[in-house]
Design a protein around this motif. Structure first.
Motif, PDB file in Angstrom:
ATOM      1  N   ARG A 127       5.396   9.154   4.622  1.00 47.48           N
ATOM      2  CA  ARG A 127       4.423   8.056   4.683  1.00 47.48           C
ATOM      3  C   ARG A 127       4.766   6.941   3.701  1.00 47.48           C
ATOM      4  O   ARG A 127       4.213   5.836   3.795  1.00 47.48           O
ATOM      5  CB  ARG A 127       3.028   8.604   4.372  1.00 47.48           C
ATOM      6  CG  ARG A 127       2.877   9.039   2.923  1.00 47.48           C
ATOM      7  CD  ARG A 127       1.541   9.652   2.615  1.00 47.48           C
ATOM      8  NE  ARG A 127       1.431   9.914   1.185  1.00 47.48           N
ATOM      9  CZ  ARG A 127       0.415  10.551   0.617  1.00 47.48           C
ATOM     10  NH1 ARG A 127      -0.579  11.008   1.372  1.00 47.48           N
ATOM     11  NH2 ARG A 127       0.386  10.730  -0.686  1.00 47.48           N
TER      12      ARG A 127
ATOM     13  N   LEU B  40       6.622   1.484   7.067  1.00 44.56           N
ATOM     14  CA  LEU B  40       5.244   1.880   7.378  1.00 44.56           C
ATOM     15  C   LEU B  40       4.255   1.155   6.472  1.00 44.56           C
ATOM     16  O   LEU B  40       3.185   0.729   6.929  1.00 44.56           O
ATOM     17  CB  LEU B  40       5.062   3.394   7.227  1.00 44.56           C
ATOM     18  CG  LEU B  40       5.714   4.306   8.262  1.00 44.56           C
ATOM     19  CD1 LEU B  40       5.263   5.749   8.033  1.00 44.56           C
ATOM     20  CD2 LEU B  40       5.390   3.871   9.684  1.00 44.56           C
TER      21      LEU B  40
ATOM     22  N   CYS C 192       1.357  -1.312   7.872  1.00 46.74           N
ATOM     23  CA  CYS C 192      -0.070  -1.086   7.612  1.00 46.74           C
ATOM     24  C   CYS C 192      -0.683  -2.261   6.868  1.00 46.74           C
ATOM     25  O   CYS C 192      -1.835  -2.636   7.130  1.00 46.74           O
ATOM     26  CB  CYS C 192      -0.261   0.222   6.845  1.00 46.74           C
ATOM     27  SG  CYS C 192       0.012   1.697   7.861  1.00 46.74           S
TER      28      CYS C 192
ATOM     29  N   ARG D 174      -1.169   5.346   7.238  1.00 46.22           N
ATOM     30  CA  ARG D 174       0.168   5.944   7.353  1.00 46.22           C
ATOM     31  C   ARG D 174       0.058   7.382   6.841  1.00 46.22           C
ATOM     32  O   ARG D 174      -0.522   7.635   5.791  1.00 46.22           O
ATOM     33  CB  ARG D 174       1.209   5.142   6.576  1.00 46.22           C
ATOM     34  CG  ARG D 174       0.834   4.811   5.149  1.00 46.22           C
ATOM     35  CD  ARG D 174       1.819   3.811   4.520  1.00 46.22           C
ATOM     36  NE  ARG D 174       1.264   3.240   3.301  1.00 46.22           N
ATOM     37  CZ  ARG D 174       1.517   3.688   2.068  1.00 46.22           C
ATOM     38  NH1 ARG D 174       2.322   4.723   1.881  1.00 46.22           N
ATOM     39  NH2 ARG D 174       0.978   3.118   1.021  1.00 46.22           N
TER      40      ARG D 174
END
Length: 206
Positions: free
Chosen positions: A33, A38, A42, A54
């Motif tokens: 994550r 990512l 986000c 995430r």
């Protein structure tokens, strides 16, 4: 912390005000994550008014580094759990997806009936590098939701020319976001890849 995020090893990016909807994104086979992509995705979704999460796949929750261990079915179950958790955090549409392995498994979960409003896939691994005969497209005809493929033009896991017929297997609206010169990590010096991917997903959402 928002309810249930510990269970899915999730990190939320919250918008100002009431969320428009929710987004659940996960990582590729060697990642987590904490992936820079990512995080940027986000952040972009949150700026657009969405609650974006995430999260780690089950194999990554078990150990901090290394390739996937255990079964893909267990990781798919983790995706179903994560989407259900994120869905419970706010009203509105649900968008889910991920990078490479995580995106592929999310697409398989959607093909098997996981309900989302838009599927967003980053560097979909059409085949192992150098092995185009081992295509990973058998489930694509069962996907019935709008789908975005964000893909680098130099990705060794599949060329844009290989991607197009695969995308055509999906019986729903699709978009391909081509990232010129990018490889599997989608790094680009001149393009804002998160913004382009979010634009495409919102366009499909209508």
């Amino acid at each position: 912390m928002l309810a249930g995020l510990d269970d899915i090893a999730g990190i939320a990016h919250e918008p100002d005000g009431t969320p428009v909807g929710v987004v659940a994104l996960t990582h590729g086979a060697g990642g987590s994550r904490e992936s820079a992509m990512l995080t940027a995705l986000c952040d972009q979704w949150a700026r657009r008014g969405w609650l974006a999460v995430r999260y780690n796949l089950p194999y990554r929750r078990r150990r901090p580094k290394g390739p996937p261990s255990g079964s893909a079915a267990t990781d798919m179950a983790g995706i179903v759990e994560a989407v259900a958790t994120v869905r419970g955090l706010a009203a509105g549409p649900v968008i889910a997806g991920g990078h490479s392995y995580g995106g592929r498994l999310t697409s398989m979960a959607v093909a098997d009936g996981l309900e989302v409003d838009v599927l967003t896939l980053f560097s979909y691994p059409l085949h192992p590098p150098g092995k185009p005969e081992r295509s990973r497209t058998e489930h694509l005809p069962r996907i019935a939701v709008p789908t975005v493929f964000t893909h680098g033009t130099s990705d060794p896991f599949g060329t844009i020319d290989e991607l197009r017929p695969a995308v055509d297997l999906i019986a729903a609206p699709t978009r391909i976001v081509e990232v010129t010169g990018a490889r599997h990590d989608l790094a680009a010096k001149t393009l804002d890849v998160p913004a382009l991917a979010v634009d495409a997903a919102l366009d499909l959402l209508g």
